[in-house]
Design a protein around this motif. Structure first.
Motif, short mmCIF file in Angstrom:
data_model
loop_
_atom_site.label_atom_id
_atom_site.label_comp_id
_atom_site.label_asym_id
_atom_site.label_seq_id
_atom_site.Cartn_x
_atom_site.Cartn_y
_atom_site.Cartn_z
N PRO A 1 10.52 22.06 -14.63
CA PRO A 1 11.44 21.48 -13.79
C PRO A 1 11.12 20.74 -12.64
CG PRO A 1 12.09 23.57 -14.61
CD PRO A 1 10.45 23.43 -14.95
N ASN A 2 11.66 19.73 -12.17
CA ASN A 2 11.35 19.26 -10.74
C ASN A 2 10.05 18.56 -10.58
OD1 ASN A 2 14.09 20.27 -9.86
ND2 ASN A 2 13.12 21.89 -9.57
N LEU A 3 9.51 18.21 -11.72
CA LEU A 3 8.08 17.70 -11.51
C LEU A 3 8.31 16.23 -10.86
CD1 LEU A 3 5.15 17.93 -12.15
CD2 LEU A 3 5.80 16.79 -14.66
N THR A 4 7.31 15.77 -10.08
CA THR A 4 7.28 14.62 -9.68
C THR A 4 5.75 13.97 -9.79
OG1 THR A 4 6.38 15.48 -7.62
CG2 THR A 4 8.81 15.47 -7.77
N THR A 5 5.71 12.82 -9.38
CA THR A 5 4.41 12.07 -9.52
C THR A 5 3.55 12.64 -8.62
OG1 THR A 5 5.37 9.82 -10.19
CG2 THR A 5 3.06 9.86 -9.13
N GLU A 6 4.05 13.13 -7.36
CA GLU A 6 3.14 13.72 -6.30
C GLU A 6 2.54 15.06 -6.86
OE1 GLU A 6 6.20 12.12 -5.85
OE2 GLU A 6 5.63 10.91 -4.20
N LYS A 7 3.46 15.82 -7.44
CA LYS A 7 3.08 17.06 -7.97
C LYS A 7 2.03 17.03 -9.02
CE LYS A 7 7.32 19.72 -6.80
NZ LYS A 7 8.47 20.38 -7.40
N ALA B 1 -1.41 15.63 -7.47
CA ALA B 1 -1.91 16.52 -6.70
C ALA B 1 -2.49 17.84 -7.72
CB ALA B 1 -1.04 17.39 -5.75
N HIS B 2 -1.93 18.16 -8.75
CA HIS B 2 -2.43 19.26 -9.63
C HIS B 2 -3.93 18.63 -10.30
CE1 HIS B 2 -1.92 22.50 -12.62
NE2 HIS B 2 -2.84 21.66 -13.34
N LEU B 3 -4.06 17.45 -10.37
CA LEU B 3 -5.41 17.12 -11.02
C LEU B 3 -6.35 16.70 -9.96
CD1 LEU B 3 -3.94 14.03 -13.38
CD2 LEU B 3 -4.62 16.40 -14.05
N LEU B 4 -6.05 17.36 -8.52
CA LEU B 4 -7.13 17.63 -7.70
C LEU B 4 -7.53 18.90 -7.57
CD1 LEU B 4 -5.74 14.94 -5.02
CD2 LEU B 4 -7.57 14.57 -6.52
N LYS B 5 -7.05 19.91 -8.47
CA LYS B 5 -7.40 21.31 -8.22
C LYS B 5 -8.39 21.78 -9.34
CE LYS B 5 -2.57 22.37 -6.46
NZ LYS B 5 -1.31 22.81 -6.80
N PRO B 6 -9.45 22.43 -8.89
CA PRO B 6 -10.28 23.02 -9.92
C PRO B 6 -9.70 24.09 -10.80
CG PRO B 6 -10.73 23.96 -7.61
CD PRO B 6 -9.73 23.02 -7.43
N LEU B 7 -10.04 24.24 -11.85
CA LEU B 7 -9.75 25.09 -13.16
C LEU B 7 -10.38 26.38 -12.81
CD1 LEU B 7 -9.80 22.53 -16.12
CD2 LEU B 7 -7.61 23.42 -14.82
N GLU C 1 -8.13 29.73 -20.20
CA GLU C 1 -7.74 28.75 -20.96
C GLU C 1 -6.52 27.97 -20.17
OE1 GLU C 1 -6.16 29.89 -24.92
OE2 GLU C 1 -8.22 30.90 -25.17
N ASP C 2 -6.05 28.83 -19.19
CA ASP C 2 -4.89 28.24 -18.52
C ASP C 2 -5.48 27.16 -17.18
OD1 ASP C 2 -6.67 30.00 -16.86
OD2 ASP C 2 -4.92 30.79 -15.61
N GLY C 3 -4.41 26.61 -16.72
CA GLY C 3 -4.60 25.62 -15.75
C GLY C 3 -4.00 24.26 -15.93
N ALA C 4 -3.52 23.95 -17.18
CA ALA C 4 -3.00 22.60 -17.50
C ALA C 4 -1.54 22.56 -16.88
CB ALA C 4 -2.93 22.47 -18.97
N LEU C 5 -1.06 21.35 -16.76
CA LEU C 5 0.21 20.94 -16.05
C LEU C 5 1.19 20.88 -17.21
CD1 LEU C 5 1.83 20.28 -13.49
CD2 LEU C 5 1.35 17.75 -14.04
N ILE D 1 0.84 -1.01 -0.11
CA ILE D 1 -0.10 0.20 0.01
C ILE D 1 0.81 1.20 0.05
CG2 ILE D 1 -2.15 -0.93 1.17
CD1 ILE D 1 -0.96 0.16 3.83
N LYS D 2 0.49 2.21 -0.69
CA LYS D 2 1.28 3.78 -0.84
C LYS D 2 0.14 4.71 -0.81
CE LYS D 2 4.84 3.65 -3.28
NZ LYS D 2 5.72 4.18 -4.80
N PRO D 3 0.74 5.86 -0.52
CA PRO D 3 -0.14 6.98 -0.53
C PRO D 3 -0.70 7.26 -1.85
CG PRO D 3 1.81 7.58 0.75
CD PRO D 3 1.88 6.40 0.10
N TYR D 4 -2.00 7.70 -2.10
CA TYR D 4 -2.74 8.06 -3.53
C TYR D 4 -1.51 8.60 -4.39
CZ TYR D 4 -5.28 10.16 -7.17
OH TYR D 4 -5.80 10.59 -8.31
N LEU D 5 -1.07 10.03 -3.82
CA LEU D 5 -0.09 10.86 -4.65
C LEU D 5 1.08 10.19 -5.06
CD1 LEU D 5 -0.84 14.36 -2.87
CD2 LEU D 5 -1.70 13.34 -4.69
N SER D 6 1.47 9.10 -4.44
CA SER D 6 2.65 8.57 -4.76
C SER D 6 2.78 7.62 -5.55
CB SER D 6 3.77 8.39 -3.43
OG SER D 6 3.29 7.30 -2.79
N VAL D 7 1.54 7.05 -5.77
CA VAL D 7 1.53 5.70 -6.75
C VAL D 7 1.22 6.35 -8.33
CG1 VAL D 7 -0.02 3.89 -7.43
CG2 VAL D 7 0.19 4.50 -5.10
#
Length: 377
Positions: free
Chosen positions: A333-339, A342-348, A324-328, A117-123
């Motif tokens: 630089p320094n992008l991670t799975t967690e970032k 987490a971005h996909l849990l934010k409203p646009l 039109e903004d808000g895409a990742l 088992i792992k935290p959702y954001l790190s999977v």
């Protein structure tokens, strides 16, 4: 640590058994960590009050105990979450911190302990991904959520750039449950076989669909059907009124080719969802949106919503300036799975301009298309 397991079926009960009989003793012995105790199952439908002495509770009941810290984590068995991806947002809406949502591995894993088992954001997993291989369409429905009828010139992504984008995504997400290859109309793209092969190569466990209106389906070259079979890729037909009389023959044709397929119910209505009167609570719109899990990859960027990228087409056609903004940017630089997750849990910001559906009868647009073909106001 008290934890709950999502749902009550065989996969959930197996996950609970592994946690109690294998994983927790291993954690204690190897790492001297706090044991996990499965105290409840969380279900949207309760048929009995207990299973093996563990309470079965609703989402709201779980949230109440969670906020009292009587239950500290909820675990999603992978096989359950795959079929209930929107459950994440329902639990998130109830105030459960994303760090307290854990994902269990596929039950066919080889090592029964390490990282079970792992935290959702790190999977490195997403339930869903879609991408367009043609922005334009050969049907041009009024109120199309991708605004395909407003695309002025045929437009396809560049395969080389798209391949680089998918490989970049794979660095952070190496497991996707469902991939849908979309348009516009994807069968318009002569390189469609390469997109299918790339998707299957990078995501061998994914369920892959080509989503089509089927107008061109029986005219496709044999190489297309060979690719579908070789890559275990399905056809999903969006069933519109012009195909009503032809659908029996199309189904028979696909069966003769040995192609797996699904057909939507006959689509007689489309939904107007755009407003120029923005809402004050974008998060509420976001969490209740039917497209909340429609993660969309387009030109090196990833968006939580399939509407974000095509809104530029709407703005250009009518001279408007909806957000039109808000895409990742996958290359930041320094992008991670967690970032990324987490971005996909934010409203646009665009969420302010989406409304509950105003249903209209299905029809194609006439050009030039009046703005009333698309807006709710």
């Amino acid at each position: 640590m008290n934890v709950a397991i999502l749902e009550t079926g065989k996969e959930s009960q197996t996950t609970a058994e592994i946690l109690e009989n294998d994983y927790t003793p291993w954690l204690e012995k190897i790492f001297d960590k706090e044991p996990l105790k499965v105290v409840a199952y969380v279900s949207e439908k309760i048929d009995s009050p207990v299973i093996d002495g563990k309470d079965i509770m609703t989402l709201k009941q779980f949230a109440t105990l969670y906020h009292k810290r009587e239950i500290e984590k909820v675990i999603f068995p992978h096989e359950v979450y795959r079929n209930k991806p929107n459950i994440l947002y329902r639990i998130y809406e109830l105030g459960v911190e994303v760090d307290d949502i854990l994902i269990a591995k596929h039950l066919d894993f080889e090592n029964p302990f390490a990282e079970f088992i792992k935290p959702y954001l790190s999977v490195k997993h997403l339930s869903y991904l879609e991408f367009h291989i043609a922005d334009h369409c050969n049907l041009n429905c009024k109120a199309c959520s991708h605004f395909s009828g407003l695309v002025k010139e045929p437009h396809f992504p560049k395969l080389r750039s798209f391949t680089r984008d998918m490989e970049r995504l794979h660095e952070f997400i190496n497991d996707i449950d469902t991939i849908r290859i979309l348009g516009g109309e994807p069968l318009l793209n002569r390189e469609i076989n390469e997109y299918i092969r790339l998707s299957r190569y990078l995501y061998p466990k994914a369920t892959i669909y080509v989503v089509t209106n089927a107008i061109l389906l029986t005219k496709m070259p044999e190489s297309f059907f060979e690719t579908l079979r070789e890559c275990n890729t399905k056809i999903y037909i969006s069933f519109y009124p012009p195909l009503e009389e032809k659908m029996p023959a199309i189904k028979k044709f696909l069966e003769s080719k040995g192609i797996s397929f699904n057909v939507s119910p006959l689509i007689k209505k489309f939904a107007l969802r755009i407003t120029f009167n923005p809402y004050d609570r974008p998060k509420e719109n976001f969490l209740h949106c039917p497209n909340i899990r429609c993660h969309n990859l387009y030109e090196g960027k990833l968006a939580v919503c399939s509407r974000l990228f095509p809104i530029k087409t709407f703005n250009d056609y009518y001279g408007k300036n909806l957000p039109e903004d808000g895409a990742l940017d996958l290359y930041e630089p320094n992008l991670t799975t967690e970032k990324l997750k987490a971005h996909l849990l934010k409203p646009l910001e665009l969420c302010r301009y989406c409304t509950p559906p105003d249903w209209i009868e299905w029809q194609t647009i006439k050009k030039p298309s009046p703005i009333t073909d698309w807006i709710h106001d």
